[in-house]
Design an enzyme around this catalytic site. Structure first.
Site, PDB file in Angstrom:
ATOM      1  N   SER A 130     -20.007  25.891  10.728  1.00  0.00           N
ATOM      2  CA  SER A 130     -20.763  25.555  11.940  1.00  0.00           C
ATOM      3  C   SER A 130     -20.626  24.097  12.349  1.00  0.00           C
ATOM      4  O   SER A 130     -21.346  23.637  13.241  1.00  0.00           O
ATOM      5  CB  SER A 130     -22.246  25.876  11.723  1.00  0.00           C
ATOM      6  N   GLU A 147       8.140 -26.008 -16.525  1.00  0.00           N
ATOM      7  CA  GLU A 147       9.446 -25.363 -16.580  1.00  0.00           C
ATOM      8  C   GLU A 147      10.554 -26.159 -15.899  1.00  0.00           C
ATOM      9  O   GLU A 147      11.683 -26.188 -16.376  1.00  0.00           O
ATOM     10  CB  GLU A 147       9.360 -23.969 -15.928  1.00  0.00           C
TER      11      GLU A 147
END
Length: 795
Positions: free
Chosen positions: A348, A79
């Site tokens: 519990s 690029e």
């Protein structure tokens, strides 16, 4: 000299121009919360869940160091090979593009640098001369304010890759199912060229065109001598697959939670580099596996049922798996509700904390004698989960079987307010009705969350220190960890050792199946009405928490912690497959042989006072005796000494003036160990009160105040069988009669309170269903008796 002045003047004009543009047309660099998809990653950097930005665009933030060097090489060489050297605009590229476009009378090359592409992406413009000029100015602004590395980072995060996918990281996961750090040469070339024409070259739509464009990049990299011919040849053998990977959707509720926290705590910044993903502590593979299994597991349960799981590493308190729901996409199961944070009744599961605190209080050791009998605290008459009573039990037995009465007894000694305060201080926040601690708290009469419970259970692996859970990787260091002292190291070890002895649910007693793949200390809980099922487990490396229930709070009859949550807990523990190693025993814990009923060391008791021996773990060699408080009428002094008549063999009182007291010698003096009176109906004959302490000599009656009269059920003998027929309306009627005792009688059937009556007032009770029944009567002084009967059905 004139040229130098011209250069200086031109530079000043340029700087002034940039300054004016900056003040009137500042660069628009969107901040992190607006510009990027918010993404939460696992401990390996893999996406768990991402949230698109406000425009629905998927950009996964990434730092330049996290991008494969292969991709950066291909991108820059293909690029903008002069990227690191030009000022943002490459005049040679512009002239070359202008020449080619005029020569061929069409757009052959755009001449745009990577900086210009970033400027256009941040500030879109028309493809006219004016638009190009605007792009050039924005590019110069960009280069003025940011370094080349920052500009390249922006490109890697906002470059278009087709549809709503922007940024190399999002593209890599979407098309290749891997992070951008792991790209091959072929994949790097593909992603480098894709932004040139993201719609036309989308791999999932046009994989053949994408492959041709990729090969063009590969050829150029070879021609420039960047990549060797062998590398390019091998890369071309990889075919571009026409697939699109669905966006990750793991730990969705945790991801949403972390995103909301990040949004709340976010600080405003102008840096475009502050784009790091939210790095969680989650093990992505474990998370995905548990999500798949839990979804399948919950499908076998009733509709509207969901589940939650937490897996936490003990040493760091890092959360390795977070399932707030069993099926996120299932509205019927309330998949959007996070049950890790939901406040529910813990059943519990609070009992282990209480037992550890009681050990630190010096009230009990691992084999202390506790009582499991019908009892009343003011108007509170609790029962056990299985509606039966066991009489004398050890601390180990009571905790492993999760008996309610011994736990309430312990809480009454420790104090509900003190217990709740200690829980809150340790980070296990307890929500109470009307904010009033009471005895029902230990049975689930309060509220807490799975997250808080697990943070508390970490103390059983970490020497008594609870920890705030870590969800983010930056919280790993010690300065970020919030540990709180909960109980002593010795108490923590003894309780986890007791819970390690609980058998797995549904296991057969065979050699193969008793060889557990891991050593797990675990506890279950079931809330009132079967609304919540819990199972929490601790081994040397992990603490695992499981909740199963309905998020809307409706009950699931018949589903309990042991039946429903425990199998899921053990499946998770098996999957983690830790070696069967135990948590190291601290030096403060030693083993002693103790005697019942006194609860003291064997060496301190004569043979006749030691009715049964037990091997107990104690802390700092302190052996608390069996608790005999003076303020409760259902207990008595642990030892009793008295004289025996040489003629009658019966007990003599100290004030009895008979000839027997004159001739009594030391050999007729006896000391016995007495069990708590409430246990008398459950004791063997030779341990009962009447056997240990003979009746008073007739000639001494009236000279001694007795400590309470015995009570006995009459009309119903232990072991009786009764016939019942519902078809013929001939139900078994059981007489409820008793003699002796003090005050009113309180009747229980299978642990459930029936009614109270005065002495001499008798009644009966019809038993509708066949089965075994336990009938218990207890008076106001705690004296009790029981009878076990069976009802048979005939037709």
């Amino acid at each position: 000299m004139a040229k130098r002045h011209l250069y200086v003047t031109s530079l000043l004009v340029f700087l002034l121009f940039i300054h004016v543009v900056d003040r009137n047309f500042p660069l628009h660099i969107p901040y992190q919360d607006k510009m990027f998809a918010r993404i939460v990653v696992d401990d390996q950097g893999r996406p768990l869940r991402a949230f698109a930005d406000k425009q629905g665009i998927w950009r996964y933030p990434i730092e330049l160091e996290e991008v494969s060097p292969k991709y950066l090489e291909a991108l820059i060489e293909y690029e903008d090979k002069w990227f690191w050297h030009h000022p943002g605009i490459n005049p040679f590229a512009v002239l070359r593009a202008l020449y080619l476009n005029i020569k061929y009378d069409k757009i052959i090359s755009g001449g745009s640098t990577l900086s210009m592409q970033v400027a256009r992406l941040l500030h879109p413009h028309s493809r006219t001369f004016t638009g190009k000029l605007y792009q050039a100015i924005r590019t110069l602004q960009l280069e003025w304010h940011f370094s080349k590395k920052e500009i390249l980072t922006l490109y890697c995060n906002i470059a278009p890759f087709g549809g709503a996918i922007e940024g190399v990281q999002a593209a890599s996961f979407t098309y290749l199912d891997k992070p951008a750090s792991e790209l091959s040469y072929a994949e790097a070339a593909l992603l480098a060229v894709l932004p040139q024409s993201p719609t036309r070259l989308r791999p999932d739509l046009n994989n053949k065109l994408a492959e041709l464009a990729r090969n063009k990049v590969l050829d150029r990299m070879q021609s420039y001598g960047i990549w060797s011919s062998d590398v390019v040849k091998d890369a071309k053998m990889e075919h571009v697959s026409a697939t699109r990977i669905k966006s990750a959707q793991h730990a969705p509720l945790l991801a949403r939670r972390l995103i909301n926290q990040a949004n709340t705590a976010s600080n405003t910044t102008t840096s475009p580099i502050n784009i790091s993903p939210i790095k969680s502590t989650i093990d992505g593979d474990l998370q995905a596996s548990l999500e798949d299994y839990t979804k399948e597991y919950i499908s076998r349960l009733p509709h509207k049922t969901s589940a939650a799981i937490l897996v936490v590493e003990n040493k760091t308190a890092n959360v390795k798996a977070y399932l707030g729901t069993a099926d996120f996409a299932n509205d019927e199961r309330y998949g959007h509700v996070d049950m890790v944070q939901a406040i529910r009744s813990p059943g519990s599961t609070l009992k282990p904390f209480l037992y550890a605190m009681a050990m630190d209080e010096g009230l009990i050791h691992s084999k202390s004698l506790l009582v499991d009998v019908p009892r009343t605290w003011d108007t509170y008459r609790p029962g056990n989960f299985n509606n039966t009573f066991s009489g004398p039990v050890s601390v180990t037995d009571a905790l492993q079987r999760s008996l309610n009465l011994p736990a309430i007894d312990l809480l009454s000694r420790v104090g509900p307010k003190k217990f709740v305060a200690a829980m809150n201080h340790a980070g296990v926040q307890i929500t109470l009705p009307e904010n009033k601690p009471n005895l029902a708290t230990i049975l689930g009469g309060a509220g807490t969350s799975l997250e808080k419970l697990v943070s508390g259970y970490l103390a059983f692996a970490n020497g008594g220190k609870s920890s705030q859970l870590n969800f983010l990787q930056q919280a790993n260091s010690k300065e970020h960890r919030k540990q709180r002292h909960f109980f002593s190291e010795g108490a923590a070890w003894i309780v986890q050792d007791i819970l390690s002895g609980v058998a797995r649910p549904g296991r057969l007693n065979t050699l193969a199946q008793t060889r557990s793949a891991h050593q797990l200390a675990w506890k279950t809980g079931t809330s009132y009405g079967f609304r919540d099922s819990w199972a929490i487990g601790v081994n040397k490396r992990y603490t695992i928490g499981v909740w199963v229930g309905r998020p809307d709070g409706t009950p699931i009859p018949g589903h309990s912690g042991r039946a429903t949550a425990a199998p899921l807990l053990h499946t998770v523990a098996d999957y983690l497959s830790q070696p069967k190693t135990s948590i190291s025993k601290p030096h403060s814990v030693t083993q002693h042989t103790i005697c019942w009923p006194l609860g003291t060391a064997e060496k301190d008791n004569s043979t006749n006072l030691c009715h049964s021996k037990h091997h107990a773990w104690v802390i700092d060699d302190t052996i608390p005796p069996t608790w005999h408080p003076a303020d409760l009428g259902d207990w008595q002094n642990p030892k009793s000494s008295f004289w025996i008549s040489s003629k009658s063999g019966k007990r003599l009182s100290a004030s009895c003036e008979t000839e027997n007291t004159v001739v009594t010698t030391q050999k007729h003096y006896r000391t016995v160990a007495l069990w708590p009176k409430v246990l008398d109906p459950w004791l063997p004959y030779n341990f009962k009160y009447s056997s240990q302490k003979p009746p008073l000599d007739q000639r001494c009656l009236g000279n001694e105040v007795t400590g309470g009269a015995q009570i006995r059920i009459t009309g119903t003998e232990n072991g009786n069988k009764y016939l019942s027929s519902r078809q013929q309306q001939n139900l078994a009627k059981i007489p409820l009669k008793a003699i002796g005792g003090e005050g009113r009688y309180h009747w229980y059937i299978n642990g459930k309170y029936l009614h109270s009556s005065n002495k001499g007032n008798y009644s009966s009770y019809s038993l509708n269903n066949p089965g075994n029944y336990q009938i218990v009567v207890i008076d106001d002084q705690g004296n009790s008796d029981k009878a076990d009967i069976e009802v048979l059905e005939y037709f």
